[in-house]
Design an enzyme around this catalytic site. Structure first.
Site, PDB file in Angstrom:
ATOM      1  N   CYS A 116       0.863  -1.188   0.000  1.00  0.00           N
ATOM      2  CA  CYS A 116       0.000   0.000   0.000  1.00  0.00           C
ATOM      3  C   CYS A 116       0.894   1.232   0.000  1.00  0.00           C
ATOM      4  O   CYS A 116       1.874   1.280   0.749  1.00  0.00           O
ATOM      5  CB  CYS A 116      -0.882  -0.024   1.252  1.00  0.00           C
ATOM      6  SG  CYS A 116      -1.938   1.441   1.391  1.00  0.00           S
ATOM      7  N   HIS A 158      -8.963  -3.600  -2.259  1.00  0.00           N
ATOM      8  CA  HIS A 158      -8.005  -2.819  -1.465  1.00  0.00           C
ATOM      9  C   HIS A 158      -8.432  -1.343  -1.419  1.00  0.00           C
ATOM     10  O   HIS A 158      -8.460  -0.729  -0.341  1.00  0.00           O
ATOM     11  CB  HIS A 158      -6.612  -2.968  -2.095  1.00  0.00           C
ATOM     12  CG  HIS A 158      -5.528  -2.197  -1.417  1.00  0.00           C
ATOM     13  ND1 HIS A 158      -4.475  -2.801  -0.765  1.00  0.00           N
ATOM     14  CD2 HIS A 158      -5.322  -0.858  -1.300  1.00  0.00           C
ATOM     15  CE1 HIS A 158      -3.678  -1.855  -0.279  1.00  0.00           C
ATOM     16  NE2 HIS A 158      -4.158  -0.680  -0.586  1.00  0.00           N
ATOM     17  N   GLU A 159      -8.774  -0.779  -2.592  1.00  0.00           N
ATOM     18  CA  GLU A 159      -9.147   0.640  -2.639  1.00  0.00           C
ATOM     19  C   GLU A 159     -10.486   0.883  -1.948  1.00  0.00           C
ATOM     20  O   GLU A 159     -10.664   1.890  -1.259  1.00  0.00           O
ATOM     21  CB  GLU A 159      -9.191   1.142  -4.089  1.00  0.00           C
ATOM     22  CG  GLU A 159      -7.874   1.017  -4.852  1.00  0.00           C
ATOM     23  CD  GLU A 159      -6.677   1.566  -4.111  1.00  0.00           C
ATOM     24  OE1 GLU A 159      -6.821   2.541  -3.339  1.00  0.00           O
ATOM     25  OE2 GLU A 159      -5.575   1.005  -4.286  1.00  0.00           O
ATOM     26  N   HIS A 162     -10.086   1.265   1.675  1.00  0.00           N
ATOM     27  CA  HIS A 162      -9.608   2.591   2.104  1.00  0.00           C
ATOM     28  C   HIS A 162     -10.771   3.527   2.417  1.00  0.00           C
ATOM     29  O   HIS A 162     -10.669   4.384   3.287  1.00  0.00           O
ATOM     30  CB  HIS A 162      -8.756   3.236   1.001  1.00  0.00           C
ATOM     31  CG  HIS A 162      -7.303   2.854   1.049  1.00  0.00           C
ATOM     32  ND1 HIS A 162      -6.512   3.099   2.149  1.00  0.00           N
ATOM     33  CD2 HIS A 162      -6.500   2.275   0.124  1.00  0.00           C
ATOM     34  CE1 HIS A 162      -5.273   2.674   1.899  1.00  0.00           C
ATOM     35  NE2 HIS A 162      -5.238   2.160   0.672  1.00  0.00           N
TER      36      HIS A 162
HETATM   37 ZN    ZN Z   1      -3.575   1.236  -0.140  1.00  0.00          ZN
END
Ligand code: ZN
Length: 201
Positions: A116, A158-159, A162
């Protein structure tokens, strides 16, 4: 006259509260404005400069539900054909995803190293869904639907995390946490099954 704003922004690092708070929906009236275009252009420029394959708005300190993603041939140049296949990694054009809703498709899961830009210098194994669907809006406010497998599905998860204040370290197999240098030196070119055997995870 004020100097022009730099297009590449600093990436917020783990520890910053903005990475741990749920982001707010992008207001519809903001989409398509010059201000919004500048934000998305700067996110893309920052992602490419890093370089990375995805960047969420909270990573540049903007607490909105918005991310960009892109995978390019040059970013996978060091992977063997077998590694690309194992990861399901294929180049795809840049996309801007606004107010996304993500759903896992099916039960299949895949475990690979993941890093990341906000946890600079480290990587770890993370189990993710192999296939996802994402519904949201594009940068003009039109409905957007993405169905993806493999590496793109991993990036999307993953995004999307966030936007909910979640980092991969919350999901990683903790015993696999390594510096990028160590992970490369020890595991590059090895099938993930072998890596897991070595790590005992
Ligand atoms: Zn990330």
């Amino acid at each position: 006259m004020e100097p022009p704003l730099p297009s590449v922004l600093p990436i917020v690092q783990a520890g910053a509260p903005v990475l741990r708070a749920p982001a707010a929906e992008v207001p519809p009236e903001l989409i398509g404005t010059p201000e919004f275009r500048e934000l998305t252009e700067r996110m893309i420029a920052t992602m490419r400069a890093a370089p990375g394959v995805g960047l969420a708005a909270p990573q540049i300190g903007v607490p909105l539900r918005l991310f960009v993603l892109e995978d390019r041939e040059e970013l996978m140049a060091t992977l063997s054909a077998g590694e690309r296949r194992e990861r399901g990694r294929e180049p795809f054009d840049v996309q801007i995803v606004v107010n996304p809703v993500l759903r896992l498709v099916g039960e299949a899961r895949a475990t690979y190293f993941e890093g990341c830009l906000s946890v600079e210098g480290y990587a770890a194994l993370v189990e993710r869904g192999l296939e996802v669907e994402v519904a949201g809006l594009d940068d003009t406010g039109a409905p957007l639907f993405i169905r993806a497998q493999g590496w793109k599905a991993r990036i999307l998860q993953h995004e999307h995390d966030h936007l909910n204040g979640t980092l991969y370290v919350d999901r990683m197999l903790t015993r696999s946490f390594a510096t990028v240098e160590q992970a490369k030196a020890l595991f590059a070119g090895k099938p993930i099954a072998e890596v897991r055997r070595i790590l005992g995870v």
